[in-house]
Design an enzyme around this catalytic site. Sequence first.
Site, PDB file in Angstrom:
ATOM      1  CB  SER A   1       4.749  -4.674  12.769  1.00 37.57           C
ATOM      2  OG  SER A   1       4.553  -5.984  12.282  1.00 37.57           O
TER       3      SER A   1
ATOM      4  CE1 TYR B   1       8.001  -4.281   8.818  1.00 36.68           C
ATOM      5  CE2 TYR B   1       7.063  -6.322   9.642  1.00 36.68           C
ATOM      6  CZ  TYR B   1       6.924  -4.990   9.316  1.00 36.68           C
ATOM      7  OH  TYR B   1       5.710  -4.357   9.492  1.00 36.68           O
TER       8      TYR B   1
ATOM      9  CE  LYS C   1       7.094  -1.538  12.009  1.00 38.85           C
ATOM     10  NZ  LYS C   1       6.776  -0.180  11.480  1.00 38.85           N
TER      11      LYS C   1
HETATM   12  N1  LIG Z   1       0.275  -4.079   5.909  1.00 37.21           N
HETATM   13  C1  LIG Z   1       0.294  -4.773   7.049  1.00 37.21           C
HETATM   14  O1  LIG Z   1      -0.324  -5.859   7.168  1.00 37.21           O
HETATM   15  C2  LIG Z   1       1.047  -4.258   8.236  1.00 37.21           C
HETATM   16  C3  LIG Z   1       0.995  -5.017   9.411  1.00 37.21           C
HETATM   17  C4  LIG Z   1       1.659  -4.547  10.526  1.00 37.21           C
HETATM   18  C5  LIG Z   1       2.328  -3.341  10.476  1.00 37.21           C
HETATM   19  N2  LIG Z   1       2.370  -2.626   9.325  1.00 37.21           N
HETATM   20  C6  LIG Z   1       3.076  -1.343   9.348  1.00 37.21           C
HETATM   21  O2  LIG Z   1       2.277  -0.371   8.699  1.00 37.21           O
HETATM   22  C7  LIG Z   1       3.112   0.606   8.086  1.00 37.21           C
HETATM   23  C8  LIG Z   1       2.740   0.750   6.628  1.00 37.21           C
HETATM   24  O3  LIG Z   1       2.802  -0.501   6.010  1.00 37.21           O
HETATM   25  P1  LIG Z   1       2.169  -0.778   4.567  1.00 37.21           P
HETATM   26  O4  LIG Z   1       1.698  -2.181   4.592  1.00 37.21           O
HETATM   27  O5  LIG Z   1       1.254   0.307   4.186  1.00 37.21           O
HETATM   28  O6  LIG Z   1       3.508  -0.743   3.686  1.00 37.21           O
HETATM   29  P2  LIG Z   1       3.769  -0.295   2.182  1.00 37.21           P
HETATM   30  O7  LIG Z   1       2.523  -0.399   1.373  1.00 37.21           O
HETATM   31  O8  LIG Z   1       4.963  -1.070   1.752  1.00 37.21           O
HETATM   32  O9  LIG Z   1       4.140   1.241   2.337  1.00 37.21           O
HETATM   33  C9  LIG Z   1       5.332   1.602   2.978  1.00 37.21           C
HETATM   34  C10 LIG Z   1       5.429   3.105   2.920  1.00 37.21           C
HETATM   35  O10 LIG Z   1       6.649   3.502   3.568  1.00 37.21           O
HETATM   36  C11 LIG Z   1       7.340   4.371   2.663  1.00 37.21           C
HETATM   37  N3  LIG Z   1       8.778   4.321   2.875  1.00 37.21           N
HETATM   38  C12 LIG Z   1       9.589   3.241   2.844  1.00 37.21           C
HETATM   39  N4  LIG Z   1      10.858   3.624   3.046  1.00 37.21           N
HETATM   40  C13 LIG Z   1      10.845   4.977   3.203  1.00 37.21           C
HETATM   41  C14 LIG Z   1      11.846   5.948   3.434  1.00 37.21           C
HETATM   42  N5  LIG Z   1      13.143   5.616   3.537  1.00 37.21           N
HETATM   43  N6  LIG Z   1      11.468   7.238   3.551  1.00 37.21           N
HETATM   44  C15 LIG Z   1      10.165   7.598   3.427  1.00 37.21           C
HETATM   45  N7  LIG Z   1       9.174   6.726   3.204  1.00 37.21           N
HETATM   46  C16 LIG Z   1       9.520   5.428   3.083  1.00 37.21           C
HETATM   47  C17 LIG Z   1       6.981   3.855   1.273  1.00 37.21           C
HETATM   48  O11 LIG Z   1       7.297   4.841   0.314  1.00 37.21           O
HETATM   49  P3  LIG Z   1       7.876   4.514  -1.164  1.00 37.21           P
HETATM   50  O12 LIG Z   1       6.664   4.450  -2.065  1.00 37.21           O
HETATM   51  O13 LIG Z   1       8.786   5.659  -1.449  1.00 37.21           O
HETATM   52  O14 LIG Z   1       8.594   3.204  -1.087  1.00 37.21           O
HETATM   53  C18 LIG Z   1       5.485   3.624   1.487  1.00 37.21           C
HETATM   54  O15 LIG Z   1       4.765   4.825   1.427  1.00 37.21           O
HETATM   55  C19 LIG Z   1       4.552   0.140   8.307  1.00 37.21           C
HETATM   56  O16 LIG Z   1       5.083   0.827   9.419  1.00 37.21           O
HETATM   57  C20 LIG Z   1       4.409  -1.332   8.613  1.00 37.21           C
HETATM   58  O17 LIG Z   1       5.464  -1.809   9.424  1.00 37.21           O
HETATM   59  C21 LIG Z   1       1.748  -3.061   8.185  1.00 37.21           C
END
Ligand SMILES: NC(=O)c1ccc[n+]([C@@H]2O[C@H](COP(=O)([O-])OP(=O)(O)OC[C@H]3O[C@@H](n4cnc5c(N)ncnc54)[C@H](OP(=O)(O)O)[C@@H]3O)[C@@H](O)[C@H]2O)c1
Length: 270
Positions: free
Chosen positions: A147, A166, A170
Amino acid sequence: MPSYAVIGASRGIGLEYVRQLASRPDTSVFAIVRNPAGSTHLQAVAAGLKNVHIIASDVADYSTLEHAAKQVAEVTEGKLDCLIHNAANMDINTVHKGFDDYTTMEELDSEFTSAFKVNSLGPIHSITAFLPLLRASNTKKIVVIGSGAGDLKAIQALNIANMVAYGMTKAAAVIATTKFAIKLKDEGFVVVTLAPGMVDTSATAGTDEDVVAEGYAAFTSLVKEYTGIQIAVQTPQASVAAQLRTIDGLEASRNGLFLSHRSGEYRPPT
Ligand SMILES: NC(=O)c1ccc[n+]([C@@H]2O[C@H](COP(=O)([O-])OP(=O)(O)OC[C@H]3O[C@@H](n4cnc5c(N)ncnc54)[C@H](OP(=O)(O)O)[C@@H]3O)[C@@H](O)[C@H]2O)c1
């Protein structure tokens, strides 16, 4: 048959990885989630698909990942071609907090420690658990989703004073990933951090859908106000399609880099 494990696949970006990978012919996809029964979006995507295997694991608990790796090995005869570590703690109630948003230092310590377990130790746990399977493959790709919030130049360019737990956890994951890249280089691995860009995952967020969507809007308008930079928000479909093109094209020369979903090295938006 190419095999992929997506760690943290219940919703958001991880779910979209499963959807797009499962549509590829002759590909096995292992969707690793904390709560298979409660992962309703994933269950809907996987319904009727023989090439999607849903396996339970919590990335904060190493023993569950060791168990997951054993289950994957039983299907793939001990191999895994590509590990995509996507899981992170993005809880909308805590992810945007700044140092002043904690009532006590104990509360700050507790939230930082929880975030560290998932965001920083999580990738170390999953890479370590799946390493024997990855070593047995000829492909040897490890991708940890990163991120801009954990990148020093982006924090400065986008004026991000908040997202403290966060961002710091990260950033630690980028360092862990880079260290694995160096450690595994001579074995032919390609290990990278891959930033997805800003992705609106509110459609699969569950009960907090509106709050998650508002969180993206508030963050992007704050960045615009303080820096003049308008961050483009993408759909999970567009971001993951670009991320997969980057992963497909990964070569040894990219080992250890922090890449953007569009394949070049990650740079903060301008
Ligand atoms: N969305 C963005 O704009 C953005 C930008 C930069 C980076 N990212 C990165 O992209 C990745 C995904 O983000 P997202 O936006 O898709 O987030 P999200 O919709 O909140 O999804 C997070 C995922 O991680 C899982 N998770 C959380 N804690 C966990 C644990 N202890 N063990 C196993 N699984 C776990 C959640 O599962 P549960 O359903 O069980 O909670 C969910 O499947 C992350 O690494 C984030 O840092 C996202």
